[in-house]
Design an enzyme around this catalytic site. Sequence first.
Site, PDB file in Angstrom:
ATOM      1  N   LYS A 159     -13.402   5.941   2.979  1.00  0.00           N
ATOM      2  CA  LYS A 159     -13.946   5.893   1.616  1.00  0.00           C
ATOM      3  C   LYS A 159     -15.284   5.163   1.582  1.00  0.00           C
ATOM      4  O   LYS A 159     -16.260   5.629   1.009  1.00  0.00           O
ATOM      5  CB  LYS A 159     -12.953   5.215   0.673  1.00  0.00           C
ATOM      6  CG  LYS A 159     -13.384   5.229  -0.793  1.00  0.00           C
ATOM      7  CD  LYS A 159     -12.460   4.382  -1.665  1.00  0.00           C
ATOM      8  CE  LYS A 159     -11.056   4.885  -1.664  1.00  0.00           C
ATOM      9  NZ  LYS A 159     -10.177   4.116  -2.569  1.00  0.00           N
TER      10      LYS A 159
ATOM     11  N   GLU B  78     -12.157   0.430  12.392  1.00  0.00           N
ATOM     12  CA  GLU B  78     -11.355   1.213  13.332  1.00  0.00           C
ATOM     13  C   GLU B  78     -11.791   2.673  13.328  1.00  0.00           C
ATOM     14  O   GLU B  78     -11.914   3.312  14.385  1.00  0.00           O
ATOM     15  CB  GLU B  78      -9.862   1.128  12.977  1.00  0.00           C
ATOM     16  CG  GLU B  78      -9.263  -0.263  13.085  1.00  0.00           C
ATOM     17  CD  GLU B  78      -9.269  -1.003  11.752  1.00  0.00           C
ATOM     18  OE1 GLU B  78      -8.440  -1.905  11.584  1.00  0.00           O
ATOM     19  OE2 GLU B  78     -10.109  -0.670  10.883  1.00  0.00           O
TER      20      GLU B  78
ATOM     21  N   GLY C  32      -5.693   4.400  -0.739  1.00  0.00           N
ATOM     22  CA  GLY C  32      -5.449   5.180   0.471  1.00  0.00           C
ATOM     23  C   GLY C  32      -4.030   5.681   0.598  1.00  0.00           C
ATOM     24  O   GLY C  32      -3.788   6.835   0.957  1.00  0.00           O
ATOM     25  N   ARG C  33      -3.059   4.824   0.289  1.00  0.00           N
ATOM     26  CA  ARG C  33      -1.653   5.207   0.453  1.00  0.00           C
ATOM     27  C   ARG C  33      -1.200   6.226  -0.578  1.00  0.00           C
ATOM     28  O   ARG C  33      -0.138   6.815  -0.450  1.00  0.00           O
ATOM     29  CB  ARG C  33      -0.778   3.960   0.408  1.00  0.00           C
ATOM     30  CG  ARG C  33      -0.915   3.150  -0.882  1.00  0.00           C
ATOM     31  CD  ARG C  33      -0.296   1.767  -0.704  1.00  0.00           C
ATOM     32  NE  ARG C  33      -0.471   0.900  -1.866  1.00  0.00           N
ATOM     33  CZ  ARG C  33      -1.553   0.181  -2.115  1.00  0.00           C
ATOM     34  NH1 ARG C  33      -2.583   0.250  -1.288  1.00  0.00           N
ATOM     35  NH2 ARG C  33      -1.621  -0.605  -3.169  1.00  0.00           N
TER      36      ARG C  33
ATOM     37  N   GLU D 258       2.863  -2.078   0.973  1.00  0.00           N
ATOM     38  CA  GLU D 258       1.485  -2.421   0.629  1.00  0.00           C
ATOM     39  C   GLU D 258       1.314  -2.479  -0.887  1.00  0.00           C
ATOM     40  O   GLU D 258       0.484  -3.233  -1.396  1.00  0.00           O
ATOM     41  CB  GLU D 258       0.511  -1.411   1.236  1.00  0.00           C
ATOM     42  CG  GLU D 258      -0.935  -1.890   1.264  1.00  0.00           C
ATOM     43  CD  GLU D 258      -1.827  -1.037   2.155  1.00  0.00           C
ATOM     44  OE1 GLU D 258      -1.949  -1.345   3.358  1.00  0.00           O
ATOM     45  OE2 GLU D 258      -2.395  -0.041   1.652  1.00  0.00           O
TER      46      GLU D 258
ATOM     47  N   HIS E  64      22.426   6.492  15.974  1.00  0.00           N
ATOM     48  CA  HIS E  64      22.603   5.976  17.336  1.00  0.00           C
ATOM     49  C   HIS E  64      21.621   4.846  17.622  1.00  0.00           C
ATOM     50  O   HIS E  64      21.365   4.519  18.784  1.00  0.00           O
ATOM     51  CB  HIS E  64      22.433   7.114  18.340  1.00  0.00           C
ATOM     52  CG  HIS E  64      23.489   8.158  18.227  1.00  0.00           C
ATOM     53  ND1 HIS E  64      24.665   8.116  18.944  1.00  0.00           N
ATOM     54  CD2 HIS E  64      23.576   9.257  17.426  1.00  0.00           C
ATOM     55  CE1 HIS E  64      25.417   9.155  18.620  1.00  0.00           C
ATOM     56  NE2 HIS E  64      24.782   9.867  17.701  1.00  0.00           N
TER      57      HIS E  64
ATOM     58  N   LYS F 243      -8.787  -8.595   8.951  1.00  0.00           N
ATOM     59  CA  LYS F 243     -10.034  -7.878   9.259  1.00  0.00           C
ATOM     60  C   LYS F 243     -11.207  -8.853   9.335  1.00  0.00           C
ATOM     61  O   LYS F 243     -12.067  -8.755  10.228  1.00  0.00           O
ATOM     62  CB  LYS F 243     -10.314  -6.830   8.186  1.00  0.00           C
ATOM     63  CG  LYS F 243      -9.360  -5.643   8.187  1.00  0.00           C
ATOM     64  CD  LYS F 243      -9.785  -4.656   7.109  1.00  0.00           C
ATOM     65  CE  LYS F 243      -8.901  -3.435   7.085  1.00  0.00           C
ATOM     66  NZ  LYS F 243      -9.314  -2.459   6.064  1.00  0.00           N
TER      67      LYS F 243
END
Length: 526
Positions: free
Chosen positions: A212, A218, A269-270, A356, A387, A502
């Site tokens: 954005k 990253e 973002g999410r 978040e 399992h 960050k």
Amino acid sequence: MVTWNNLDTLASFKELSEVERVNLVEAMSGENGADRVKNYSVPMAGGFSYNYAAKQVDDKVLAALVKLAEEAQLAEKFEALYNGEVINTGEKRLVLHHMTRGQLGDAVTADGVDKRSFYVEQQERIADFANKVHSGEITNAAGEKFTTVVQIGIGGSDLGPRAMYLALENWAKKNGKFKMEAKFISNVDPDDAAAVLNSTDVAHAIFVLVSKSGTTLETLTNESFVKDALKKAGLDPSKHMIAVTSETSPLAKSDDYLAAFFMDDYIGGRFSSTSAVGGAVLSLAFGPEVFAQFLEGAAAEDQLSANKDVLKNPEMLDALIGVYERNVLGYPATAVLPYSQALSRFPAHLQQLDMESNGKSVNRFGEPVDYPTGPVIFGEPGTNGQHSFYQLLHQGTDIVPLQFVGFKNSQIGTDVVIQDSTSQQKLCANVAAQIVAFACGKSDENRNKNFEGGRPSSIIIGEQVNPQSLGALLAHFENKIMFQGFLWNVNSFDQEGVQLGKVLAKRVLAHETDGALKVFSDLLNI
């Protein structure tokens, strides 16, 4: 008028705390359980139903939850959100992800434009671009078609789109909708990018850079990694890359990209899978028509979320029961358990979406809250989880509420009969058995084999994982989390908790460290 109050100041919350607790073992045993399964169910969009029979609720608890929803003004707060009020108090922003898939209320203008029109315009631009890629009108430098799309992003730019792609990949192949393979690079660990690039024919790959701000460390690091690989292959990176970014970012008008598609500050973002962030990669992978069906499913579920009748609003009801479990019954976590391999990364997406959003310890006004907020979210697709961690879920010291998702039909449409039942029947048998086993338990004189039961669960039951049902499922959880944030009086739409690390990482890379930070940096040979 909407008022924002802490959960523990609401009279209806005190009433809820005093309602007699439900004995789940008794409630779910025999004919009682059969009646509950038939009656404690709410229709959803996309062919789903939300069944909460195995939750620790009865008519008295439900009546108290309805009162809580009304006093907390959940319906009114959602209405204020989709009509464009500033709900994200931390960043003083509107919250508009619902508008990427439809118009629930009034027209909303921000930045001098009608926002619904803006989102539709981006979807149309993406659709046009994807169609030209698929038809061969847009090609690589050699005039050959692109066969792979690789998304470069992190957090919400990766988890949601990746989960949605994986959910629809087999469906698309079965139904003739598979256009291009999609891959994803997210981790700044160079092994992630290298592994993807080593398995990709980069000459026939188009890369989608998602940032954005255009400054995400990253993502830009991985972009450089990709550009280097393209150059080493003798290719011009600008002929292989598109950007999804804001109109004000440095990427927006750069010659480094074939095209740029836009998002804005009003979609976290999410919550961005239904925006250009998910739209570009999913439209390229499956075609714009499939992405449009995905949006239709989400829009239909949003409409249900706007219903003021709590008992007919699956998202609001799910949210209220979750808050009851967290704040009255004291359960610290929730397991999301999709009995569909297609949803293998859906729990990972929900981890970010939920934790978040509601992992906050101060309210909307920056004041500490005196009650628990968002639970820990984890999960795996069944029957793998059975399992793995089900031992703790069945017999551990903590009770963990469970959220099952099950489907009557597989995506492939074909199956084999083994020992008088198909694989899909075996899968569904397992989820039905688990719900009852968790709720009712089993008495045994051998304490090691004794199951106390009383472990609550709900299940969302659908016909099949397809674009519309996936959109509805995504919207269900987005809106559930939103309603829970309203109840806890937290701002579910910022994420300050991701920022401090960050900032310190940049100090480490600039060698501006002291104390423990310097020692850890030295230990890691930075």
